[in-house]
Design an enzyme around this catalytic site. Sequence first.
Site, PDB file in Angstrom:
ATOM      1  N   LYS C  76       0.854  -1.195   0.000  1.00  0.00           N
ATOM      2  CA  LYS C  76       0.000   0.000   0.000  1.00  0.00           C
ATOM      3  C   LYS C  76       0.886   1.240   0.000  1.00  0.00           C
ATOM      4  O   LYS C  76       1.875   1.314   0.759  1.00  0.00           O
ATOM      5  CB  LYS C  76      -0.899  -0.015   1.238  1.00  0.00           C
ATOM      6  CG  LYS C  76      -1.867   1.171   1.340  1.00  0.00           C
ATOM      7  CD  LYS C  76      -2.802   1.013   2.540  1.00  0.00           C
ATOM      8  CE  LYS C  76      -3.826   2.145   2.585  1.00  0.00           C
ATOM      9  NZ  LYS C  76      -4.783   1.987   3.700  1.00  0.00           N
ATOM     10  N   SER C 156      -9.790   2.468   2.756  1.00  0.00           N
ATOM     11  CA  SER C 156      -8.865   3.153   1.882  1.00  0.00           C
ATOM     12  C   SER C 156      -7.924   2.211   1.126  1.00  0.00           C
ATOM     13  O   SER C 156      -7.332   2.628   0.127  1.00  0.00           O
ATOM     14  CB  SER C 156      -8.033   4.163   2.671  1.00  0.00           C
ATOM     15  OG  SER C 156      -7.259   3.504   3.622  1.00  0.00           O
ATOM     16  N   SER C 180     -10.294   0.260   6.945  1.00  0.00           N
ATOM     17  CA  SER C 180      -9.665   0.287   5.631  1.00  0.00           C
ATOM     18  C   SER C 180      -8.992  -0.990   5.166  1.00  0.00           C
ATOM     19  O   SER C 180      -8.515  -1.031   4.032  1.00  0.00           O
ATOM     20  CB  SER C 180      -8.643   1.427   5.582  1.00  0.00           C
ATOM     21  OG  SER C 180      -9.313   2.661   5.742  1.00  0.00           O
TER      22      SER C 180
END
Lengths: 95, 482, 492
Positions: C76, C156, C180
Amino acid sequence: MSLDPATVRRIAKLARIRIEESQLPQLERELNGILGWIEQLNEVNVEGVEPLTGGAQMALKLRDDVVTDGGISEQVLANAPDRVGDFYTVPKVVE
Amino acid sequence: MSYVIEGSTGPWEVVIGLEVHAQVISNAKLFSGAATAFGAEPNSQVSFVDAAFPGMLPVVNRECIAQAVRTGLGLRAHINLVSRFDRKNYFYPDLPAGYQISQYAQPIVGAGVIEIELADGSTRSIGVTRLHVEQDAGKSLHDQHPTKSYIDLNRSGVGLMEIVSEPDLRSPEEAGATIRKLRSIMRYLGTCDGNMEEGSLRADVNVSVRRPGEAYRTRCEVKNLNSVRFVMQAIEAEATRQVGVWESGGVVEQETRLFDSARGQTRSMRSKEEAHDYRYFPDPDLLPLVLDEAWVEELREKLPELPDDKRARFVREYGLTAYDAGVLVAERATADYFEQVAQGRDAKQAANWVTGDLFAMLHRSGRTIEDSPVTAAALGRLLDLVADGTINGRIAKDVFDAMVETAEAPDAIVERRGLRQVTDTAAIDAAVARVLAANPDKLAEYRSGKQKIYGFFVGQVMREMKGKGNPTLVNEALKRRL
Amino acid sequence: MFSLTLAGTRAALRAREFSARELATAYLAAIEALNPRLNAFVTITPELALRQAEAADAALARGEAGHLTGIPLAIKDLFCTAGVRTTAGSRILAPFVPPYESTVTSHLLRDGAVFLGKANLDEFAMGSSNMTSAFGPVTNPWTRRGSNARLVPGGSSGGSAAAVAARLALGATATDTGGSIRQPASFCGIAGIKPTYGRCSRWGIVAFASSLDQAGPLARTVEDCAILLTSMAGHDEKDSTSADRPVPDFAAACARSVKGLRIGVPTEYRSDGMSPEIEALWQRGLEWLREAGAEIVDVSLPHTKYGLATYYIVDPAEASSNLARYDGVRFGARTEGADLTDMYENTRAAGFGAEVTRRVLIGTYVLSAGYYDAYYLRAQKIRALILRDFTEVFRKVDALLTPTAPTAAFMQGERMDDPVTMYLNDVFTVPANMSGIPGLSVPAGLDGDGLPLGLQVLGKPFDEETVFAVGAALERAAGFSALPGIRAGMEQ
């Protein structure tokens, strides 16, 4: 708690984010929507409750007083948008 | 006899509070492992944590906390075993994270006291409200470039102790004395070197004025004063300004000001025009600081003797006057020097020599006691030579000067220059006889009643004996013959 | 090759069925083919990946296989990776190349993993749809039956989840501040766990809300997540909030029986408007656990309904302070200005998107003079009550079962008119962040449109083992085998 344009401008100033006049109405609406929704928290009885600070319930660990870092000025300056020699720079400040 | 500013409408009292920022003596910074030494190349003592890079986190340096506790103990203050770090949020280029990690709601040290002595001999107890630890900011240089300010983050993250006094001070002198005393305590403890020129000790003053008996009026803050002299001047300048404002019918606005030492005036700080909303909240990257009581006790036990205690002991053990003792304990190095000299000797003599000849010499040559060319051991030896009659007091001063110049031991100087005191009564008597014979008119004057001429004869005999006459024997001999 | 799980691939590599280089090459080719459509990656790192794969092959040849040697992962783009651009999904960090490696990713490197690239995310991890990234939205590899409409992968960590679901990576790192990891896992039909706060180090992860952020894995199976978490977790001296606890063998916990465990069902999670499909799936989940020998207990978490609003005070407040460092001085993008204040304001206005701006402003407001007590302080007290609720309940049960999200994946562009509508996605996930407890999402079934739905297992602090055990039991019972329409190994 309802925000008026002057308050939104003041907060934007505190946060150092430029908000154009044209953006103000929508922003005011959105922020007031969020704050209005948050109002429900006033229902909760928090009498005598200690606030939770931080997600970890542990003891703070302390470090030994030894120099283990620094001496990396190139790395520390490498990403600077406006570097002059070994300094970061900003538009001149008059105190 | 209190300090007042005489305004056109009458006297005004001055109310002063101090906020002192003292850099902690430690190897590494408060929340990072970068070095703290002064004077390094720009941005060479900066870790990614100090420069607030993405994802960086603070880790507390134990020694910085210990130094704050020691200082608190030196101020006879309450140590808070539980304290907390808060973020103070504002934007400035020397504050890379856009917040300073400080302590707002729960500082590590609570109420304490500083005892000060004033020139007229009076003493006062000045209240300390609190002491907390926080990060220092970096340095901005505004004069290196026409349109840019340069930022050096070496100082960013160095540990600071912020010491806040109660608004108990009533004169520039008291403020000066408080800063000096605080500085002395921290130097004794080794927690801050108190070097105001280098910026390791800075003072902000809060000043307000009022008519005697009134409640407090609005105060202004004068920031970044880097000498005791400027602190005192700034207080007077600001108090005078405020009196002028009130007396002309105006209202003093709460604001932050700077002291212009060239003009001797304070002026408003432009960048701080807006009232700051610091939005303090507990730093979520750190947990509450919990101190072990046993650890605090251990620090307490290992504290060096503090200036006030040392002064009291000097009066008690060495029979010195409070004044002399006070002079000697102002710096720990001086006190240690004195004690080494005084060990097994006449303490009063030792005190006289240290505060007299030694201090004068150091002052003349621009040296500190730490790099005195005459060591405590050497001075002690010199005193021994006087005490055992080898040399007299007058000669000792010459020997001292020679010791400063040549770094030789006193014994060697005395031998090499043949400065041994003459105690041979026959020789002394002969010298006295010669002097009296050479000065018949003075002799006549003396015998006719002019007692003061005695000193002249002593001087002449000493000159005759090249200063080496034993003063007691010279006096005896003179008295016999006169 | 693409049909193997992480665990399966690991075994295959050790058995030298194929090389790490072949594996990395295959995954990189898949990314090249499918990323233009999905936009799961912000930065792809083929040279780095191949170099790491070669080193992995050398280690495998020497018989020195590490925990993750040769396993290709997506990272990420919130984790700072040394020498590799790290953007946090924001324009303001678009040019930023970190000179340091986050602790979590350095653990993965230590264990021999291969980094395929940086996964897309909502800007500064603020969002539940991956629609706010400055580098464009991520498309969910799943579509509704009979529809081509692009769906969100959740957020997210939308890029990480889409990459794993579309088999463009065998696993991914992600972070979870309000859901998330778990919500995208649910939307993409994969597994994901937010461990206990403090289990993984936050050092080197771009900070969003410090008391809530926690790193965790996304992968195809519960066991895969356990393998990744074992590597990612561990005490870090550089993070003062990092827990000093040994890392258990999480993978072994997946095989544990759930017989005799007490599973709580929180009454307050059942809302009036809950979709019947989700209600039914939840009941099925409870049935599966019953059949496996667990006892189901009704419990109460009275302050549940206040979790979201509390979260939306604490998260913006901390974020407003954490994002103050993005000022164009030391790194990142800068927009010039007439003076310092001008430069700051221009830089941040140009660099921050609308959602980030909203949260920073809300956060600045709730912390400001006169409002701290009414908002932030009150929120932290309610948070203490939320934790107390869980502590009480965990005296009676070992774990809780709830749905992960109130709906399946929605369309890109939906729920964007009113920020609050978007926030409601997090209603089931936020309490775990507020209290710090671990939460795992397991793909459990499909809705009427053929979209995946997840079930969430919540556990006691630092008891991820029980969470994995329950999750693995659910996974076995669910037998979820559906695959998204867009994925590697498919001819498109």
